[in-house]
Design an enzyme around this catalytic site. Structure first.
Site, PDB file in Angstrom:
ATOM      1  N   GLU C 227       0.858  -1.182   0.000  1.00  0.00           N
ATOM      2  CA  GLU C 227       0.000   0.000   0.000  1.00  0.00           C
ATOM      3  C   GLU C 227       0.895   1.233   0.000  1.00  0.00           C
ATOM      4  OE1 GLU C 227      -3.689   0.028   2.494  1.00  0.00           O
ATOM      5  OE2 GLU C 227      -2.690  -1.747   3.274  1.00  0.00           O
ATOM      6  N   LEU C 228       0.892   1.902  -1.113  1.00  0.00           N
ATOM      7  CA  LEU C 228       1.807   3.022  -1.350  1.00  0.00           C
ATOM      8  C   LEU C 228       1.810   4.046  -0.210  1.00  0.00           C
ATOM      9  CD1 LEU C 228       3.710   4.051  -3.503  1.00  0.00           C
ATOM     10  CD2 LEU C 228       1.833   5.372  -4.433  1.00  0.00           C
ATOM     11  N   ASP C 229       2.981   4.326   0.305  1.00  0.00           N
ATOM     12  CA  ASP C 229       3.154   5.373   1.315  1.00  0.00           C
ATOM     13  C   ASP C 229       2.333   5.126   2.577  1.00  0.00           C
ATOM     14  OD1 ASP C 229       4.856   6.582  -0.411  1.00  0.00           O
ATOM     15  OD2 ASP C 229       3.460   8.117  -1.081  1.00  0.00           O
ATOM     16  N   GLU C 230       1.921   3.870   2.795  1.00  0.00           N
ATOM     17  CA  GLU C 230       1.082   3.581   3.953  1.00  0.00           C
ATOM     18  C   GLU C 230       1.753   2.586   4.894  1.00  0.00           C
ATOM     19  OE1 GLU C 230      -2.306   4.510   4.842  1.00  0.00           O
ATOM     20  OE2 GLU C 230      -1.752   6.171   3.526  1.00  0.00           O
TER      21      GLU C 230
END
Lengths: 285, 285, 285, 285
Positions: C227-230
């Site tokens: 999960e991108l940037d998470e």
């Protein structure tokens, strides 16, 4: 082609009614547009200080400006400094063995964040010659057996004069200049040193800070004066430490804050944002 | 009903192999569960320090614990302090005329953020009587014509002893205790004072800071010792100021940081997070 | 010659009475001295987490340690990781065109402040080849026409495996890895990205932040997940901006905080101070 | 008796050459002295904004000033606001059950640090009636069964109008106004809310922040607009948290930063330091 150029005008004089209006009118009459203006009145000495950022036709030069400003300068006993922004300042960086501040300044300059040329590096050691070389900047290795040695300072002065240097940045330069040298470059030497709460006299300040169990270490950038580390303060910063930090770790954290604080001070100086009045640095940030 | 209770155990002794394991084993054998543990070894003095937060059956009391810990305490020359968390500390707040720190402490206490009872306020002025009254806390107005006056301190001590006070918080109390008084309450008096970079000797420090053009003002919370303002530092903080801030504004900003820093220091003390060793406050935050 | 060596042991298991004591006893029996220990119990999942820093004779190796720890690991369903501190991690830095983070990591490493070897730099551009060269680090220029391209990732993986890389630092690498790649290096990729209050979806976040008139810009270092940037947050920082800051100036300030935050996150990872549990990074700083 | 009075003049208009000079000349001609002036040009919209702090004889009133400024206001399409500093603003504070922000505002006001009168407190609960009472401020308990209820808002409006209120401070008021109400008081409602990196949608934001393992929690003070929590940002602040902080502790730290940030925003508004342009708050701090 851009037919406009810009200048920063720094003004100081005894406070009086109508100063802002008179300056604005004179500049308008001279054909200048005021891009930004900030002012400060020192209530202790009743002195008015203003920084005015103007733009105007290139045909208008310092002479023209002076002509328009001289009458009110005379009337109100103003000191006026005009600096055209397309004339970049020439900077010399002084270092010893540590390069964290030097590196930061060189990188900021390369990225276009410091409005100057960095013309040379002077050091009492040869350790950092390769850093300067990488950035294609002349490196002058001048050993300093004793702080304030007149022959050494003559050598340094010769180099600075040959290069028309406008600003000396002491980026962890571990030598002290003579009063003569410091006075010669009054308002043109920016130094960085560590700061502690409370302050510690004597040597090995980080060791003292560790033994004292301080929770903050800091750095102060200031103009060098003949009173060591007591010149006008330009910028300060701190960083948290705890009992877990060894002396080594505290020094590392101190370096981080030193380079940040020094870089800010240098940038503000280069953008003519600082007026020193009554031994205080007024920073129009 | 909760059949468990909790304690914080503070240990210090000469460093040695196996200390953590021996302590953990002894506590386990005594029926304790270790909820949290933090340790620190002072490399200058080779002293091991540990804070252990335990829970156990209510049937296990200090006596039982002591019985299990005495053998290793003797073996390793340990100083051991056991403080049950359901025995809240009793606090007295000393004030003069300023109430920013007092208010903050009272509100934090009311919100359940300070693990203590605030049993009384002592002041050399009657200005803040109404603040104490609002929070239903007895207010003792004891004028202090001269700092360290033995009769005054006798009066103060009587009140503190009558109320079994565990901690004295000097919340901008502008009087200095005698060495006798300070020693009597060693490690039990927390003071807050302003801090500057650089530090200023003499009176009116904010005026000096203003004249010096500092860019940061700060506050230091520390244990009071006989060396004025030089006791072990618990917490420090700073806030930015600029040339635009008048002395009055700097004092206002200073107050903001004073109350924050003092509140943190008091909270950590009440949670038994601090061990003073070699004049340094180790804070297990 | 030093006959001792050190290890960091990271433990996690369902919380239970006596864990600390059992671990301490087992380590003591194995001949280990506990230099430091920090623990945390996640109350949401009831999981106990501990970081133990030990020293022992060099004759005691992982095998010996495992032998002593296996019984309690089995009994308490512990996951145990042992990392000897004299085995430095091998790091690859991924960059694109910006070098502020890269420079900082290289300088910190050179000064001995990052406990690792920096074995290679991988970039989708050739712009920073000379920076790597100066520090004598192999530079692999692998163009990435499309994020997540399987052939490109195969090339990258080959290099990483040939070099036994333990940690991938994305120092402003402007490409996104495929889920397959990210999963393969789960917990071994640290990324830095800007953060804003409030957060902005979509492109050009600094332009949005400027238009919104935010007063703070920040940066977040986290482990990369699918999960991108998470991914789990390791460290965050902010810096003040005002309406006077142009987009360019805000980006410059953002860079300053990015490099500081990333460097801290990398250092903590290299010192085995981080355990990720339930998508949260517990940092024993 | 002081024969002078002071005003803050806020100006905005399309940018153009000579604006500063024309304004300064007009004010000079009107008999005003410029004590301070700060300006900003929004390059996105090409709008010039200036805050001018003047002093003049008491005989010069708004009418006189308007007469001198109308010609240039017309010529340059200026919006001009004149606010005499001896006319203090009248403030209403809206609260629900939490009083940390309310207390701070009341104490700051009492200490002379907020240039206003605090005329009343409105709450949807009666919990904080005693706080208002202590400071001798009328407390209006108006239950709000549903946010934006027209009858409730009529009641609130009546009170605000009866008291000629100039500024509504939402000091943790947990109800939402209707669009009608918000528009009626456009630029006159200051709200405080928590902020996180990254931002969290939905309820219980502190629980989400805890689960996410954030390292900073923050607060944003802004003008209320019909887009919930999206109005022009006046001030922001953050405070560090760690995995050790429970949700309760994070909320406590959040409160600390909320009250500080709200107090700053209110003070700047009261000193007429803020101009909202293009949904951005320009703060001449």
């Amino acid at each position: 082609m851009n037919t406009q150029h810009e200048a920063v005008i720094l003004v100081s004089c005894p406070d009086q009614l109508g100063l802002v209006a008179h300056l604005a009118a004179a500049l308008h009459k001279a054909g200048c547009n005021i891009l930004d203006a900030a002012q400060y009145t020192d209530t202790l000495t009743n002195v008015f200080i203003q920084r005015i950022h103007i733009s105007c036709e290139r045909s208008i030069d310092s002479k023209t400006l002076q002509k328009h400003l001289t009458p009110i300068a005379d009337e109100f006993e103003m000191k006026i400094n005009i600096r055209w922004t397309d004339k970049t300042k020439r900077v010399a960086i002084f270092v010893s063995k540590e390069d964290h501040c030097l590196h930061d300044l060189l990188l900021l300059h390369r990225d276009g964040d410091l409005h100057c040329s960095i013309d040379l590096v002077i050091s009492n050691h040869d350790d950092l010659a390769d850093v300067a070389e990488r950035f294609c900047i002349p490196y002058h290795h001048i050993p300093v057996p004793n702080s304030g040695d007149p022959e050494v300072e003559q050598q340094q002065t010769a180099i600075l004069e040959d290069n028309n240097i406008d600003l000396l940045v002491l980026a962890r330069y571990m030598r002290i200049f003579s009063d003569t040298f410091t006075k010669k470059y009054a308002g043109k030497i920016i130094n960085i040193h560590h700061s502690f709460l409370p302050a510690f006299a004597g040597g090995k300040p980080y060791h003292q800070a560790f033994e004292k169990g301080v929770k903050l270490v800091g750095a102060t950038a200031h103009y060098a004066t003949t009173e060591l580390d007591e010149g006008p303060i330009i910028e300060q910063g701190v960083i948290r430490v705890s009992h877990k930090d060894s002396v080594k770790e505290m020094i590392r954290k101190g370096r981080d804050i030193e380079r940040t604080v020094l870089a800010r001070a240098v940038r503000w100086h280069l953008e003519d944002r600082i007026i020193v009045h009554n031994n205080r640095a007024i920073v129009f940030s």
